[in-house]
Motif scaffolding. Structure first.
Motif, PDB file in Angstrom:
ATOM      1  N   TYR A  11       1.591  -6.097   4.962  1.00  0.00           N
ATOM      2  CA  TYR A  11       0.985  -4.860   5.431  1.00  0.00           C
ATOM      3  C   TYR A  11      -0.449  -4.746   4.942  1.00  0.00           C
ATOM      4  CZ  TYR A  11       5.847  -3.864   6.485  1.00  0.00           C
ATOM      5  OH  TYR A  11       7.118  -3.941   6.965  1.00  0.00           O
ATOM      6  N   ASP A  12      -1.093  -3.663   5.339  1.00  0.00           N
ATOM      7  CA  ASP A  12      -2.491  -3.458   4.961  1.00  0.00           C
ATOM      8  C   ASP A  12      -2.609  -3.200   3.456  1.00  0.00           C
ATOM      9  OD1 ASP A  12      -1.252  -0.980   5.034  1.00  0.00           O
ATOM     10  OD2 ASP A  12      -3.053   0.067   5.704  1.00  0.00           O
ATOM     11  N   GLY A  13      -3.828  -3.211   2.977  1.00  0.00           N
ATOM     12  CA  GLY A  13      -4.102  -3.071   1.547  1.00  0.00           C
ATOM     13  C   GLY A  13      -3.588  -1.783   0.952  1.00  0.00           C
ATOM     14  N   GLU A  14      -3.727  -0.691   1.682  1.00  0.00           N
ATOM     15  CA  GLU A  14      -3.280   0.606   1.169  1.00  0.00           C
ATOM     16  C   GLU A  14      -1.764   0.630   0.985  1.00  0.00           C
ATOM     17  OE1 GLU A  14      -3.533   4.370  -0.356  1.00  0.00           O
ATOM     18  OE2 GLU A  14      -5.150   2.961   0.057  1.00  0.00           O
ATOM     19  N   LYS A  18       0.244   1.100  -2.596  1.00  0.00           N
ATOM     20  CA  LYS A  18       1.298   2.093  -2.811  1.00  0.00           C
ATOM     21  C   LYS A  18       2.592   1.423  -3.263  1.00  0.00           C
ATOM     22  CE  LYS A  18      -0.357   5.599   0.397  1.00  0.00           C
ATOM     23  NZ  LYS A  18      -0.085   6.336   1.640  1.00  0.00           N
ATOM     24  N   ALA A  19       2.914   0.288  -2.678  1.00  0.00           N
ATOM     25  CA  ALA A  19       4.128  -0.430  -3.058  1.00  0.00           C
ATOM     26  C   ALA A  19       4.037  -0.913  -4.498  1.00  0.00           C
ATOM     27  CB  ALA A  19       4.357  -1.607  -2.113  1.00  0.00           C
TER      28      ALA A  19
END
Length: 61
Positions: A11-14, A18-19
């Protein structure tokens, strides 16, 4: 950690950030839980060790 591994690189960086933050908070909770378990079970194992030692001493006498 398994859930974190499934997110990283997909997924994207953000979402990855969060993960990672969620993984760190889970690990922090597990560290606290492990400390509590160690204190609680440490007393139990200490008492069992003393009891076993006394039993063996009486058995050998």
């Amino acid at each position: 950690m398994e859930q974190l591994g499934s997110v990283l690189g997909r997924y994207d960086g953000e979402s990855q950030r969060k993960a990672i933050e969620e993984g760190v908070s889970r690990l922090d909770r597990q560290i606290v839980q492990a400390g509590e378990d160690r204190r609680r079970l440490g007393r139990v194992y200490g008492a069992l060790g003393m009891t076993a030692g006394l039993f063996l001493a009486v058995l050998l006498i």
